[in-house]
Design an enzyme around this catalytic site. Structure first.
Site, mmCIF file in Angstrom:
data_model
loop_
_atom_site.group_PDB
_atom_site.id
_atom_site.type_symbol
_atom_site.label_atom_id
_atom_site.label_comp_id
_atom_site.label_asym_id
_atom_site.label_seq_id
_atom_site.Cartn_x
_atom_site.Cartn_y
_atom_site.Cartn_z
ATOM 1 N N GLU A 52 17.368 -9.717 -34.478
ATOM 2 C CA GLU A 52 17.279 -11.039 -33.842
ATOM 3 C C GLU A 52 18.560 -11.819 -34.114
ATOM 4 O O GLU A 52 19.231 -11.599 -35.127
ATOM 5 C CB GLU A 52 16.064 -11.780 -34.436
ATOM 6 C CG GLU A 52 15.865 -13.174 -33.867
ATOM 7 C CD GLU A 52 14.497 -13.761 -34.191
ATOM 8 O OE1 GLU A 52 13.784 -13.208 -35.055
ATOM 9 O OE2 GLU A 52 14.141 -14.778 -33.556
ATOM 10 N N ASN A 197 7.288 -13.484 -26.779
ATOM 11 C CA ASN A 197 7.168 -13.248 -28.223
ATOM 12 C C ASN A 197 6.298 -14.338 -28.821
ATOM 13 O O ASN A 197 6.559 -15.532 -28.610
ATOM 14 C CB ASN A 197 8.559 -13.309 -28.884
ATOM 15 C CG ASN A 197 8.469 -13.268 -30.409
ATOM 16 O OD1 ASN A 197 8.205 -12.221 -30.994
ATOM 17 N ND2 ASN A 197 8.654 -14.418 -31.056
ATOM 18 N N GLU A 198 5.297 -13.946 -29.552
ATOM 19 C CA GLU A 198 4.428 -14.905 -30.252
ATOM 20 C C GLU A 198 4.151 -16.128 -29.362
ATOM 21 O O GLU A 198 4.358 -17.275 -29.757
ATOM 22 C CB GLU A 198 5.048 -15.319 -31.600
ATOM 23 C CG GLU A 198 5.202 -14.140 -32.524
ATOM 24 C CD GLU A 198 5.515 -14.476 -33.984
ATOM 25 O OE1 GLU A 198 5.722 -15.661 -34.300
ATOM 26 O OE2 GLU A 198 5.549 -13.530 -34.796
ATOM 27 N N TYR A 275 3.037 -9.798 -41.116
ATOM 28 C CA TYR A 275 3.940 -9.704 -42.274
ATOM 29 C C TYR A 275 3.114 -9.663 -43.556
ATOM 30 O O TYR A 275 1.997 -10.191 -43.606
ATOM 31 C CB TYR A 275 4.866 -10.923 -42.316
ATOM 32 C CG TYR A 275 5.943 -10.884 -41.253
ATOM 33 C CD1 TYR A 275 7.131 -10.203 -41.476
ATOM 34 C CD2 TYR A 275 5.769 -11.525 -40.025
ATOM 35 C CE1 TYR A 275 8.134 -10.166 -40.502
ATOM 36 C CE2 TYR A 275 6.759 -11.482 -39.045
ATOM 37 C CZ TYR A 275 7.933 -10.803 -39.296
ATOM 38 O OH TYR A 275 8.920 -10.762 -38.336
ATOM 39 N N GLU A 331 6.598 -6.447 -35.225
ATOM 40 C CA GLU A 331 7.148 -7.212 -36.356
ATOM 41 C C GLU A 331 6.258 -6.939 -37.559
ATOM 42 O O GLU A 331 5.077 -7.290 -37.549
ATOM 43 C CB GLU A 331 7.208 -8.715 -36.067
ATOM 44 C CG GLU A 331 8.354 -9.083 -35.134
ATOM 45 C CD GLU A 331 8.574 -10.589 -35.013
ATOM 46 O OE1 GLU A 331 8.333 -11.333 -35.983
ATOM 47 O OE2 GLU A 331 8.990 -11.008 -33.917
ATOM 48 N N GLN A 380 13.824 -7.124 -40.650
ATOM 49 C CA GLN A 380 14.703 -6.838 -39.534
ATOM 50 C C GLN A 380 15.809 -5.898 -40.001
ATOM 51 O O GLN A 380 15.960 -5.689 -41.201
ATOM 52 C CB GLN A 380 15.292 -8.125 -38.986
ATOM 53 C CG GLN A 380 14.249 -9.092 -38.450
ATOM 54 C CD GLN A 380 14.877 -10.231 -37.619
ATOM 55 O OE1 GLN A 380 16.059 -10.266 -37.329
ATOM 56 N NE2 GLN A 380 14.029 -11.194 -37.258
HETATM 57 O O1 AHR Z 1 11.230 -12.162 -37.835
HETATM 58 C C1 AHR Z 1 11.334 -13.533 -37.971
HETATM 59 C C2 AHR Z 1 10.397 -14.300 -37.058
HETATM 60 O O2 AHR Z 1 9.077 -14.023 -37.388
HETATM 61 C C3 AHR Z 1 10.465 -13.954 -35.590
HETATM 62 O O3 AHR Z 1 11.472 -14.629 -34.926
HETATM 63 C C4 AHR Z 1 9.128 -14.411 -35.094
HETATM 64 O O4 AHR Z 1 8.707 -13.677 -33.966
HETATM 65 C C5 AHR Z 1 8.224 -14.231 -36.282
HETATM 66 O O5 AHR Z 1 7.442 -15.320 -36.507
#
Ligand code: AHR
Length: 527
Positions: A52, A197-198, A275, A331, A380
């Site tokens: 990103e 995205n999200e 995450y 992600e 990432q």
């Molecule tokens: O990876 C960092 C961020 O986490 C990304 O931009 C977003 O999609 C997520 O919330």
């Protein structure tokens, strides 16, 4: 034979000489590889990456500019390219993340670039020097496929559709001609496109129904201009925004719509973001300098990925029993408090042996769900979150997570092979998870591979390995152990956590493998 026995003994002796292994070895784990019931192919795209426009992920991490004293090829740093080539990176998701929903691609093509403020990530100026041309150059240098996320949040369907036309049409099309004028006559291939995205959060805070109505338009018009867009000669795959971790609202809405989709639109993937934070937001966990409680907390939380996949998979099964739509975990990874002194918007964090184990446990979970999870992208690739690589000026280091991804390369597109073993328990206070975790697969050459993680930070794990019907003579591969579970690689000591060779011969037809506490091992089972 005597020589092989000596090799085996010397590896074991070397392993036992390490301080961690000096502690007692608990009851052997009998592990049986069942080659009679092969499972699905473990899609190599579960080893995908994410880059990103965030902090030093792109600028400094990938792009240093053509005039940089750091050795580069057309502005892309050579050391990073070499390191990534070894990972066989299947795809790189770009340009975001949250950034994607504010990205206007026209600002990043041609000879004059138009800077913008990166409002999501530190409010710094994004020069747009790294744009479409540079992304595809990077992909071709590392040998990877494209996964482009289009702007659904603040863009238009027309803008996104024209971007795909620019990338994939021949030069007899006006947009293709513009690409040719910018230096690339042949169309690029876009294997995957992300439709937002999200969208439930940074992508526009859309309700599930509102997103579905938008997504259908993007799916319809954001098309590729060539039927063959991937290395395997397949058409472009469209990935819809899906769940935020355990929330099933998007899963239901998108899959319900998918079930009724007409000829005019469809999707091939549903994105899941999850995450491992060790307690959610606001962040509370440090990347380094933690104790066993935090070790156990992070790892027991991360194995919740299995339940998440089952939860969303069950809903998907209802609307898509043939599993045509992939659950794309685009992600995932560990997210800690930012490195002290760093810009909090740059998401800088160190990477320890705990992260190597966390990565292996997740990859094993994805592989066990290979029939539904056909793609995943760790967050990432460089200098951001659970990165593969960290750079500082002209210096570069490989993280423990990098080493896991490299050791697992033989699992890319290999066929899942079931295992039987008694995993036991590793418990610390209220946290409990399997003491050992393993997967096996057969690669395209017929070779059998075994990946084993010993989660227990105190005890070595001794495996007695059997492959019924096959006379296995030795195991050979690499093991990743560390002086401590919070060991890191630094620019001063870049090889504190690095894989070491393992080779153990069968003795009297019996194969045993001893793994250091808190370690990851990948071996081939040789006949
Ligand atoms: O990876 C960092 C961020 O986490 C990304 O931009 C977003 O999609 C997520 O919330």
């Amino acid at each position: 034979m005597r020589r092989l026995m000596l090799v085996g003994l010397s590896v074991l002796a070397a392993a036992l000489a390490s301080p961690a292994l000096a502690k007692d070895v608990v009851r052997p784990v009998k592990l049986s590889v069942d080659i009679s019931r092969p499972g699905p192919v473990i899609d190599r795209h579960i080893f995908g990456q994410f880059a990103e426009h965030l902090g030093h992920g792109i600028y400094e991490g990938i792009w240093v500019g053509k005039d940089s004293p750091i050795p580069n090829t057309r502005g892309i740093r050579n050391d990073v390219v070499e390191a990534l080539k070894a990972l066989h990176v299947p795809d790189v998701r770009w340009p975001g993340g949250c950034f994607a929903d504010e990205y206007h691609w026209r600002r990043g093509i041609g000879p004059v670039r138009q800077p913008m403020m990166n409002a999501n990530w530190g409010g710094v100026i994004e020069p747009n020097t790294f744009g479409t041309e540079e992304y595809f150059d990077f992909l071709s240098q590392i040998g990877s496929e494209a996964y482009v996320s289009v702007n659904v949040g603040s863009g238009t369907v027309g803008e996104a559709a024209e971007w795909l036309e620019y990338m994939t049409a021949s030069k007899s099309d006006a947009m293709g001609a513009e690409r040719a004028k910018n230096g690339h006559e042949e169309p690029y291939k876009v294997a995957f496109v992300g439709l937002g995205n999200e969208s439930w959060d940074c992508g526009g805070g859309m309700s599930p129904d509102y997103y579905v109505s938008q997504m259908k338009r993007y799916s319809r018009f954001v098309r590729s201009y060539h039927p063959d867009q991937s290395e395997k000669g397949e058409p472009m795959q469209r990935i819809a925004v899906g769940p935020n971790s355990g929330d099933t609202a998007y899963t239901k809405a998108v899959m319900q719509a998918y079930k009724k989709h007409s000829w005019a639109w469809s999707i091939e993937g549903l994105s899941l973001h999850s995450y491992t934070t060790g307690g959610g937001w606001p962040l509370s966990q440090k990347a380094t300098g933690f104790g066993e409680r935090e070790y156990a907390l992070m790892l027991s939380e991360t194995v919740g990925m299995d339940a998440l996949i089952k939860k969303h998979g069950a809903i998907m099964d209802k609307y898509d029993p043939q599993k045509k739509v992939s659950l794309t975990v685009d992600e995932w990874g560990a997210w800690y408090l930012p490195e002290p002194g760093s810009n909090p918007g740059f998401l800088v964090q160190q990477n320890t042996q705990r992260d190597a184990i966390l990565a292996a446990l997740n990859i094993n979970i994805f592989a066990r769900h290979a029939d539904r999870v056909r793609m995943a992208n760790i967050a990432q690739i460089i200098n951001v979150l659970q990165a593969m690589i960290v750079t500082d000026g002209d210096k570069m280091l490989l993280t423990p997570t990098y080493h896991v991804f490299k050791m697992y390369v033989p699992f890319q597109d290999a066929t899942f092979i079931p295992l039987r073993y008694n995993a036991g328990k590793y418990t610390f206070g209220k946290y409990s998870l399997h003491r050992v975790d393993a997967i096996a697969a057969r690669d395209k050459t017929g070779k059998l591979w075994l990946a084993v993680t010993n989660v227990d930070p105190h005890h070595a794990a001794n495996f007695e390995i059997a492959v019924p019907g096959v006379a296995t003579t030795k195991v050979e591969g690499e093991t990743l152990a560390a002086p401590a579970f919070d060991s890191v690689n630094t620019f001063e000591a870049p090889n504190t956590v690095a894989p070491k060779p393992v080779s153990v011969a069968a003795v009297n037809g019996k194969l045993s493998l001893t793994l250091a506490p808190a370690s990851v091992t990948v071996v081939a089972l040789e006949q």
